[in-house]
Design a protein around this motif. Structure first.
Motif, PDB file in Angstrom:
ATOM      1  N   GLN A   1       1.180   3.712   7.105  1.00  0.00           N
ATOM      2  CA  GLN A   1       0.292   3.817   5.949  1.00  0.00           C
ATOM      3  C   GLN A   1       1.003   4.440   4.753  1.00  0.00           C
ATOM      4  O   GLN A   1       0.724   4.102   3.605  1.00  0.00           O
ATOM      5  CB  GLN A   1      -0.944   4.636   6.316  1.00  0.00           C
ATOM      6  CG  GLN A   1      -1.865   3.958   7.319  1.00  0.00           C
ATOM      7  CD  GLN A   1      -3.050   4.825   7.694  1.00  0.00           C
ATOM      8  OE1 GLN A   1      -3.095   6.009   7.358  1.00  0.00           O
ATOM      9  NE2 GLN A   1      -4.013   4.238   8.394  1.00  0.00           N
ATOM     10  N   HIS A   2       1.940   5.358   5.040  1.00  0.00           N
ATOM     11  CA  HIS A   2       2.643   6.054   3.957  1.00  0.00           C
ATOM     12  C   HIS A   2       3.562   5.136   3.161  1.00  0.00           C
ATOM     13  O   HIS A   2       3.966   5.471   2.035  1.00  0.00           O
ATOM     14  CB  HIS A   2       3.476   7.199   4.540  1.00  0.00           C
ATOM     15  CG  HIS A   2       4.533   6.744   5.507  1.00  0.00           C
ATOM     16  ND1 HIS A   2       4.224   6.301   6.788  1.00  0.00           N
ATOM     17  CD2 HIS A   2       5.878   6.637   5.370  1.00  0.00           C
ATOM     18  CE1 HIS A   2       5.354   5.959   7.407  1.00  0.00           C
ATOM     19  NE2 HIS A   2       6.367   6.158   6.570  1.00  0.00           N
ATOM     20  N   LEU A   3       3.894   3.964   3.703  1.00  0.00           N
ATOM     21  CA  LEU A   3       4.775   3.047   2.991  1.00  0.00           C
ATOM     22  C   LEU A   3       4.039   2.230   1.937  1.00  0.00           C
ATOM     23  O   LEU A   3       4.658   1.656   1.051  1.00  0.00           O
ATOM     24  CB  LEU A   3       5.454   2.089   3.981  1.00  0.00           C
ATOM     25  CG  LEU A   3       6.384   2.722   5.020  1.00  0.00           C
ATOM     26  CD1 LEU A   3       6.944   1.651   5.939  1.00  0.00           C
ATOM     27  CD2 LEU A   3       7.517   3.485   4.340  1.00  0.00           C
ATOM     28  N   GLY A   4       2.726   2.163   2.048  1.00  0.00           N
ATOM     29  CA  GLY A   4       1.932   1.420   1.077  1.00  0.00           C
ATOM     30  C   GLY A   4       2.185  -0.068   1.079  1.00  0.00           C
ATOM     31  O   GLY A   4       2.172  -0.708   0.024  1.00  0.00           O
TER      32      GLY A   4
END
Length: 559
Positions: free
Chosen positions: A275-278
């Motif tokens: 999720q943190h990679l977008g």
């Protein structure tokens, strides 16, 4: 007869085969003739001749030489009263038309127009043959010398040779490794920005020296030799289809349920872990990290789920019994740790470093990456090979500068992991390599297939090859396969495959203007693929061996 090169004329033409009769001399039929201080054989099998008529010239090869009786004549011997009848014989050549000689002296492979009856047959001096074979080259790779004319070099243009895939085929001991090593050494020496990835199944091209440093067939500073376990291609790079091939037995009655659940769970885990990679367009096949332990726990939970306080079995209860057994067999086997328990590549961000090591852009930068697959368990080699093929393809597929960075993927012993049979174990590898064979050329990724059994290789991969270097083949099925690659007029050339010497090749395809026998220059240094010296070793070999050390290497999986 004033032309010293003239040796005969064409008397019969059928199915692309020319029959010529030789002109006799007063002493009989000559076996050789001297032209420009060069002695050329007449009628020697495999020799080249030029056939000329008023419209054009063609280049042909002597396929057969024979004598035939054409009648009788009366001879009156001096000093004898009675005449006697003697047989009148002609010496004839069967010629295979190979190419047309254009007006400007250029050689055009194939024959669109055959000569007429009465066309003259001429010997070809080496100087003229060299002119016919000469081509304008940006870079020339000298692989060896023409077997029929050792004075002439066999030179290939890299774009033509590698641009449409290359296959090196020949039986065990014929010199495949020798030929490949010699060719690759010349590529590296001639082109400092070449990018080669070599799958080494037997550790022939890289080995440890006396000081423990890894060395090999390439000059110092040009190649990086990697143990496939050291490269550490992790499980999370596998696509959904590849994970399915690895963990699911398609004969299991619950296979369909397992496939559906695996797809849903895999997508959820990839999305949750990144999720943190977008990433907006994340898919079930995206090369991003997910936890293999979490995948196991979710499958285990579904397999054991009960409803209504344990009174009712869940919809997937017991459906993953075989799946979990297969999973744990791999996960708990220490040989698979480099794949199932990666230590370096444990996040999506590690993909950049992996790709740099893989294509030779890591530290230090190298032209060649030799990946030693010999320590990898046999049943995992197809999976790792599939990943290497897919990584090469995907790297340049998404590379805007792909045409400035073309790559050659060399598949040694390719029949072991790109087979013709539809074995479920090799589905992923076949899919990856066939994709490169069909589409890789558009993205600057080509294959060099090396195999001793072309009939056992994927037909899709071999059919896409534009060039073939064929070594000795004794197997009739393999010879027949090569025969199908040849034009109608050159079918008999496949019969030569059984008589080729070690390290001698028959070249076919776009890179060679005509099928040619070439004696390959020996590589320096050669790969470790020589036959064991039985006579020497059995006469003066060691009296004892350190068996404990052998056992330790076996345990440690270190050669």
């Amino acid at each position: 007869m004033s032309d010293p090169s003239l040796i005969g004329r064409v008397i019969d033409i059928q199915d692309g085969c020319l029959i010529a009769t030789l002109f006799p001399s007063p002493e009989g039929f000559p076996t050789a003739r001297t032209i420009e201080d060069e002695t050329l054989p007449i009628g020697q099998l495999g020799s080249l001749v030029e056939v000329r008529d008023a419209v054009g010239h063609i280049l042909a090869e002597v396929a057969r030489s024979y004598e035939e009786s054409v009648g009788m004549r009366t001879v009156q011997a001096e000093g004898q009263a009675a005449a006697r009848q003697v047989s009148v014989r002609e010496r004839r050549l069967e010629l295979t038309a190979l190419a047309e000689i254009m007006a400007e002296g250029r050689l055009e492979p194939g024959v669109s127009r055959y000569p007429l009856i009465g066309a003259t047959v001429h010997l070809i001096p080496t100087a003229r043959l060299g002119q016919l074979l000469a081509r304008k080259l940006q870079v020339g790779l000298e692989l060896g010398r023409l077997s029929a004319r050792p004075q002439l070099r066999a030179v290939f243009e890299p774009t033509t040779l590698f641009g449409r895939h290359l296959a090196i085929l020949g039986q065990s001991g014929a010199g495949k490794s020798w030929t490949l090593a010699s060719l690759m050494q010349r590529v590296v020496a001639a082109m400092p920005h070449a990018h080669l990835i070599l799958l080494d199944l037997h550790g022939e091209y890289g080995w440890r020296g006396p000081d423990g440093q890894c060395i090999g067939i390439f000059p110092p500073g040009t190649a990086r030799y990697l143990d496939a376990r050291e490269l550490e291609i992790p499980y999370w790079l596998l696509t959904y289809a590849e994970l399915m091939d690895l963990f699911i037995d398609r004969t299991d009655p619950n296979a369909t349920v397992q496939m559906a659940f695996l797809r849903e769970t895999l997508y959820a885990l990839r999305k949750q872990s990144n999720q943190h990679l977008g990433i907006d367009r994340l898919s079930v096949d995206s090369p991003v990290y997910f936890s293999i332990e979490e995948l196991y726990q979710r499958c285990k939970k579904a397999n054991e789920e009960k409803l209504e306080f344990g009174k009712v079995k869940g919809p997937l209860f017991g459906a993953f019994d075989d799946f979990l057994v297969r999973f744990l067999a791999l996960y708990n086997d220490g040989r698979y740790d480099f794949f199932m328990r990666p230590t370096r590549h444990k996040s999506s961000a590690a993909l950049e470093d992996l790709l740099r090591d893989f294509v030779g852009l890591g530290e230090p930068k190298r032209q060649v990456t030799v990946i030693d697959l010999s320590p990898v368990p046999v049943d995992l080699r197809p999976v790792i090979s599939a990943q290497i093929g897919r990584l090469a393809y995907e790297f340049n597929y998404w590379n805007p500068r792909r045409y400035e960075f073309p790559m050659l993927l060399i598949c040694e012993e390719a029949h072991q992991y790109i087979p013709k049979e539809s074995d479920p174990r090799f589905v992923g590898t076949r899919r990856a390599m066939e994709r490169i064979a069909k589409e890789g050329r558009k993205y600057g990724v080509t294959l060099c297939i090396v195999s001793q059994r072309p009939t056992e290789l994927s037909g899709t991969v071999l059919s896409q090859c534009g060039n073939y270097l064929c070594l000795r083949m004794s197997n009739a099925d393999d010879q027949e396969y090569v025969r199908r690659l040849l034009s109608v007029g050159a079918k008999n050339l496949a019969d030569k495959l059984a008589s080729l010497r070690r390290g001698e090749i028959l070249t076919l395809g776009d890179a060679s203007p005509l099928p040619t026998r070439i004696q390959v220059e020996p590589p320096d240094p050669p790969p470790i693929s020589a036959d064991a010296p039985f006579s020497q070793s059995w006469m003066s070999g060691p009296d004892d061996l350190d068996v404990a050390d052998i056992v330790n290497h076996w345990w440690q999986q270190i050669r």
